[in-house]
Design a protein around this motif. Structure first.
Motif, PDB file in Angstrom:
ATOM      1  N   VAL A   1       0.829  -1.209   0.000  1.00  0.00           N
ATOM      2  CA  VAL A   1       0.000   0.000   0.000  1.00  0.00           C
ATOM      3  C   VAL A   1       0.863   1.259   0.000  1.00  0.00           C
ATOM      4  CG1 VAL A   1      -1.765   1.278   1.262  1.00  0.00           C
ATOM      5  CG2 VAL A   1      -1.945  -1.207   1.034  1.00  0.00           C
TER       6      VAL A   1
ATOM      7  N   LEU B   1       0.562   4.258  -2.739  1.00  0.00           N
ATOM      8  CA  LEU B   1       0.288   5.644  -2.357  1.00  0.00           C
ATOM      9  C   LEU B   1       1.367   6.609  -2.859  1.00  0.00           C
ATOM     10  CD1 LEU B   1      -1.145   5.166   1.254  1.00  0.00           C
ATOM     11  CD2 LEU B   1      -2.388   5.735  -0.846  1.00  0.00           C
ATOM     12  N   LYS B   2       2.562   6.094  -3.156  1.00  0.00           N
ATOM     13  CA  LYS B   2       3.574   6.954  -3.768  1.00  0.00           C
ATOM     14  C   LYS B   2       3.111   7.441  -5.138  1.00  0.00           C
ATOM     15  CE  LYS B   2       7.707   5.087  -1.510  1.00  0.00           C
ATOM     16  NZ  LYS B   2       8.966   4.311  -1.674  1.00  0.00           N
TER      17      LYS B   2
ATOM     18  N   LEU C   1      -0.519   7.467  -5.942  1.00  0.00           N
ATOM     19  CA  LEU C   1      -1.826   8.108  -5.785  1.00  0.00           C
ATOM     20  C   LEU C   1      -1.778   9.428  -5.013  1.00  0.00           C
ATOM     21  CD1 LEU C   1      -4.103   5.006  -5.020  1.00  0.00           C
ATOM     22  CD2 LEU C   1      -3.580   6.070  -7.225  1.00  0.00           C
ATOM     23  N   ASN C   2      -0.887   9.521  -4.036  1.00  0.00           N
ATOM     24  CA  ASN C   2      -0.849  10.759  -3.239  1.00  0.00           C
ATOM     25  C   ASN C   2      -0.546  11.984  -4.094  1.00  0.00           C
ATOM     26  OD1 ASN C   2      -1.638   9.762  -0.742  1.00  0.00           O
ATOM     27  ND2 ASN C   2       0.440   9.270  -0.103  1.00  0.00           N
TER      28      ASN C   2
ATOM     29  N   LEU D   1      -4.538  12.497  -4.344  1.00  0.00           N
ATOM     30  CA  LEU D   1      -4.953  12.434  -2.948  1.00  0.00           C
ATOM     31  C   LEU D   1      -4.417  13.595  -2.112  1.00  0.00           C
ATOM     32  CD1 LEU D   1      -4.670   8.599  -2.176  1.00  0.00           C
ATOM     33  CD2 LEU D   1      -6.750   9.954  -2.492  1.00  0.00           C
TER      34      LEU D   1
ATOM     35  N   ILE E   1      -7.297   0.659  -3.684  1.00  0.00           N
ATOM     36  CA  ILE E   1      -6.736   1.632  -2.751  1.00  0.00           C
ATOM     37  C   ILE E   1      -7.298   3.023  -3.041  1.00  0.00           C
ATOM     38  CG2 ILE E   1      -4.621   2.759  -1.954  1.00  0.00           C
ATOM     39  CD1 ILE E   1      -4.988  -0.109  -0.986  1.00  0.00           C
TER      40      ILE E   1
ATOM     41  N   GLU F   1      -9.459   5.127  -0.343  1.00  0.00           N
ATOM     42  CA  GLU F   1      -8.972   6.437   0.116  1.00  0.00           C
ATOM     43  C   GLU F   1     -10.025   7.523  -0.117  1.00  0.00           C
ATOM     44  OE1 GLU F   1      -6.048   7.326   1.653  1.00  0.00           O
ATOM     45  OE2 GLU F   1      -5.614   5.187   1.855  1.00  0.00           O
TER      46      GLU F   1
END
Length: 916
Positions: A306, A310-311, A313-314, A318, A360, A364
């Motif tokens: 995860v 997130l590296k 998606l953030n 996000l 994910i 989120e």
């Protein structure tokens, strides 16, 4: 052994009658310890326990005990002198009823019943040589379920071989997806009864499993029959208890493979698991291996962490949404606007696998929506986020089905978390039949039809969620004003390893745009398709990729085409390791690159500092090398642009192997000592230089040729060289037959002082292999050389600065550095050096050589192993880096990103000056 196999062995151990004397050995065997190790422990040769248990050095101290004494025994193990002396990492005590253990390194403890200890097997994975990932260790269920399903899958194929053929593979995979849904649904009350599916199959099936397929088929038929149509369907009374599911999951054929007694028992065991613990973002990527015979050997390793997802998606969306949430505070209007915005966001993964990125992303966004609802006092509000906003393309049909199922499960779990189980159950069935995952080749499908730009009004509704067409899935979609984000982790595949079909995929995309497309990595296709998609709508795309698309020759092939589509790099995460479990880490060094045709005011480069911390830097511009610098391409140069020595290749034999000699072949020449000393020289290529291997060559000057030809053993080799060169189809090689006594391309006399640099070397070393050679040594074309150059040049080559430059601008071979004098050395920006600078750097190079000499006869490979590099050698390199970097900026650089930024800034200024 892989985690799935270990979990199975541990579970069988927990179910077997407890044997106190045998347990320690059985426990170690379950973690794949070798039979020879166990034998030595049994004999007492290597058992170091001082408590009558079993202690394996550097591993674990185990003791069994009488009932009720587990805690006291564990305390005794912890206080044991042997535990400390022999560096046990774990201690374990059990009486067959209770089980306690502790990780003495990490401090984690386990206290449970004996039957429950398999649930904690992840703690002990280091016993099998597997360095665990935290999320995997906390998800013992996902590994357990994967293992059970895998055993059922294999058992069913034994009895139904036709279901394993290419023609029926989809049927088998679809059947497995149905089973997974049933197991999840019965444990979450979706099926209106505790263990309804498993209990019904157990009760209605014959003991030998002979009619199990008929029972399951009727259950599937019931779940595809709407309630008003049940009477006409003539369902058995026991099947009528199952709800109508719809959504295409149970439509079509209800044929089920035949079950043996063993297969039915496996089915029962799977149903006995607690499927409420399923984690769709982990489980999906592991279960996809069940249907792939080539991947079963690493079953349980298919896990994308995860934090890594997130590296992507953030920074993609996000971070922006969370900032908007914070800015909104408790303002009801701003919160409502943000909620409406989130409801229209589409996330499209055109290489979705089993749906990790989509799951994910969905979870989120549901979490942000839940905060909004809570702040507005609407915590029970139904979600506005449709699953159809999460689109994907996946080549493998089973993975595509698991991706859909994972999203359905994620939606249900989010509803339970944010609204409660009662509300979640009330709205879960029947499933929606809209199709949002397409099974097909992403590089051949039209992305615009699968995820149409807002307001285009593409109209198509699939009748069957789980039976999508292989070409594309177009669904009814109106999303005016919504945002589209494209992301994923596509297959990388360098040009050498691409199949014919994959080459054709790239040709379709790049053939009309570039002459050099054949050298592109496969992942480049996704970047180009994303850029083409962006020509029709504003979007941001981000993919995980091998770092080779941002290095060497691929930069000039790919990125000008991306720029032509008005896309620029919006954010990037520089090189880092993308891994599953460390023991089976593919060792892939990746980057994350986000491209956009939207003007991003704050471009960010994420990198890992020298201290291991991830840092973000705001950049004015991110170029294709992922550096804050102008959009430039480093080009080959014939001469160095800085005041440094010229570098050339070594000599190239072109001899058919006849001028090159092993130690045995040197002896076979039968030369006296003086003649051998004159005509036979040591020769080194990259491998010999790095690994210290011995190799020799016949080295004869033109003046010595006649004398050498008078020696029969040497003359015969010259004759073979002549014949080989004459037979060559190349005119240049044919001309070399006239000088068969020497290397065809000869670049040294043999008497120079040589500083050698390996042409090919591993990126795992912290420094490039280089150094002076013994006088008289010949170097082959597998090495580069500085001839009679001042030693301070070696200090430049041996620096971290040069390592970073070479790793960025030169071509890669797999994950190895492929050094280039014209592209790497001649372009390397070096400030004007004073005499004092040269003296300091010469001393640094001497210190490095002295540190190496202190470990003679260790080779370059030995000395530069990153795990065992001698401290004095590392310190010498550190002093060299400090000295050099102070020449550049007056201090040490913070990290490689800062190093590259300075180098590119210098390169830009120096090349601009030269061209002017």
């Amino acid at each position: 052994m892989n985690p799935v196999e270990i979990e199975q062995a541990i579970s069988e151990l927990a179910e077997a009658p407890f044997d106190a004397a045998e347990f320690p050995y059985a426990f170690l065997e379950a973690f794949g310890r070798k039979a020879t190790e166990i034998k030595k422990l049994r004999k007492g040769d290597t058992n170091k326990s001082d408590l009558g248990g079993v202690l394996q050095r550097n591993n674990i101290h185990i003791a069994t005990c009488v009932p009720g004494a587990v805690s006291d025994t564990l305390a005794a193990l912890k206080n044991s002198a042997a535990t400390t002396k022999f560096k046990a990492k774990f201690i374990l005590a059990t009486d067959g009823q209770e089980f306690e253990a502790e990780d003495l390194i990490g401090g984690e403890t386990v206290a449970c019943t004996f039957q429950q200890f398999p649930d904690h097997f992840g703690l002990f994975l280091p016993l099998a040589g597997i360095s665990t990932v935290k999320q995997i260790r906390e998800s013992a269920f996902d590994i357990k379920a994967t293992g059970r399903l895998n055993r059922l899958y294999i058992e069913l194929l034994k009895d139904n071989p036709d279901w394993g053929t290419a023609e029926r593979r989809h049927d088998m995979n679809h059947f497995m997806a149905r089973l997974i849904f049933c197991f999840f649904a019965e444990d979450t009350d979706i099926l209106n009864g505790e263990d309804l599916f498993t209990a019904t199959v157990d009760q209605m099936s014959n003991r030998d499993g002979s009619n199990t397929h008929e029972v399951i088929s009727e259950i599937f038929r019931a779940m595809n029959t709407a309630i008003p149509k049940r009477a006409a369907a003539n369902l058995p009374r026991w099947a009528d208890a199952f709800p109508y599911v719809n959504g295409g999951l149970f439509s079509g054929s209800t044929e089920v493979p035949r079950f043996s007694k063993i297969a039915q028992r496996y089915l029962s065991h799977i149903g006995g698991l607690d499927w409420t613990k399923i984690n769709p973002d982990i489980f999906g990527s592991m279960i996809q291996a069940v249907a792939d015979e080539d991947e079963r050997s690493v079953l349980g390793m298919h896990y994308t962490s995860v934090p890594n997802i997130l590296k992507v998606l953030n920074p993609l969306f996000l971070d922006d949404l969370n900032a908007a949430l914070e800015e909104a505070g408790d303002n009801r209007r701003k919160l409502a606007n943000l909620r409406a915005r989130i409801a229209k966001i589409r996330v499209f993964d055109p290489a979705c696998g089993s749906g990790n990125f989509l799951v994910i992303a969905y979870k989120e966004l549901r979490a942000i929506e839940a905060v909004i609802n809570e702040r507005r006092g609407e915590a029970d509000r139904k979600t506005d986020i449709p699953l159809t906003n999460y689109r994907g393309i996946e080549l493998r049909d089973f993975s595509a089905e698991i991706a859909r199922l994972a999203l359905i499960i994620a939606e249900y779990q989010c509803d339970v978390t944010y609204r409660g189980q009662k509300e979640a159950l009330a709205e879960f069935l029947p499933l929606d039949s809209q199709n949002w995952i397409t099974c097909g080749n992403a590089l051949r499908l039209d992305w615009l039809s699968i995820c149409p730009p807002t307001g285009t009004g593409v109209k198509f509704k699939s009748e069957d969620l789980f039976q999508s067409p292989l070409d594309q899935a177009q669904i009814d979609f109106e999303n005016e004003g919504g945002e589209t984000y494209i992301c994923g982790n596509p297959p990388y595949l360098g040009s050498t390893w691409q199949s014919k079909e994959q080459k054709e995929d790239l040709e379709r995309i790049f053939g009309a745009r570039s002459k050099n497309w054949k050298s592109l990595d496969y992942v480049a296709g996704w970047f180009m398709k994303a850029a083409d998609y962006g020509l029709h709508t504003a979007t941001i795309s981000a993919f995980v990729s091998t770092n080779s698309i941002c290095q060497g020759q691929q930069v000039s092939m790919l990125w000008p085409l991306i720029y032509q589509s008005e896309h620029r790099i919006a954010f990037a995460n520089t090189s880092f390791k993308w891994a599953n479990l460390a023991s089976h880490n593919a060792g892939v060094t990746v980057v994350i690159v986000g491209i956009s045709n939207i003007n991003i005011e704050e471009k960010k480069i994420f990198s890992v500092s020298d201290t291991g911390e991830t840092v973000a830097k705001v950049a004015n511009n991110i170029n294709a090398y992922l550096v804050d610098a102008p959009d430039i391409t480093v080009s080959k140069r014939a001469k160095p642009m800085s005041e440094i020595a010229e570098m050339t290749f070594g000599s190239k034999p072109v001899d058919g192997g006849n001028l090159l000699l092993s130690s045995e072949e040197v002896a076979d020449l039968n030369l006296d000592v003086d003649v051998q000393r004159r005509f036979v020289r040591p020769i080194l290529g990259s491998e010999e230089f790095i690994s210290g291997k011995s190799r020799y060559c016949i080295w004869v000057t033109d003046q010595e040729a006649d004398e050498a030809k008078s020696l029969p053993t040497i003359a015969s080799r010259f004759e073979k060289v002549r014949a080989m060169r004459e037979a060559s189809p190349k005119a240049a090689t044919q001309r070399g037959a006239a000088w068969s006594h020497r290397f065809d391309e000869r670049r040294q006399s043999g008497d120079e002082k040589v500083i050698a640099i390996a042409a090919i070397s591993s990126e795992n070393r912290d420094y490039l292999p280089c150094g002076p050679l013994r006088d008289g040594t010949i170097i082959s074309n597998k090495l580069f050389a500085l001839y009679d150059a001042p030693l301070w040049n070696m200090a430049l080559i041996a620096s971290r600065l040069h390592w970073v430059w070479i790793g960025t601008v030169c071509v890669r071979m797999r994950t190895d550095f492929s050094y280039s004098n014209t592209l790497g050395w001649n372009t390397f920006p070096v400030p004007k050096l004073t005499e004092k600078n040269r003296e300091d750097l010469t001393r640094c190079a001497e210190d490095i050589l002295l540190a190496r000499e202190a470990h003679f006869p260790a080779t370059i490979a030995d000395l530069y192993n990153p795990d065992t590099m001698p401290e004095n050698l590392r310190a010498a390199h550190d002093r060299n880096d400090e000295t050099l970097e102070r020449i550049y900026i007056g201090r040490r650089f913070k990290n490689d990103t800062e190093r590259l930024e300075k180098l590119f800034d210098m390169y830009t200024k120096m090349t601009t000056k030269v061209s002017a």
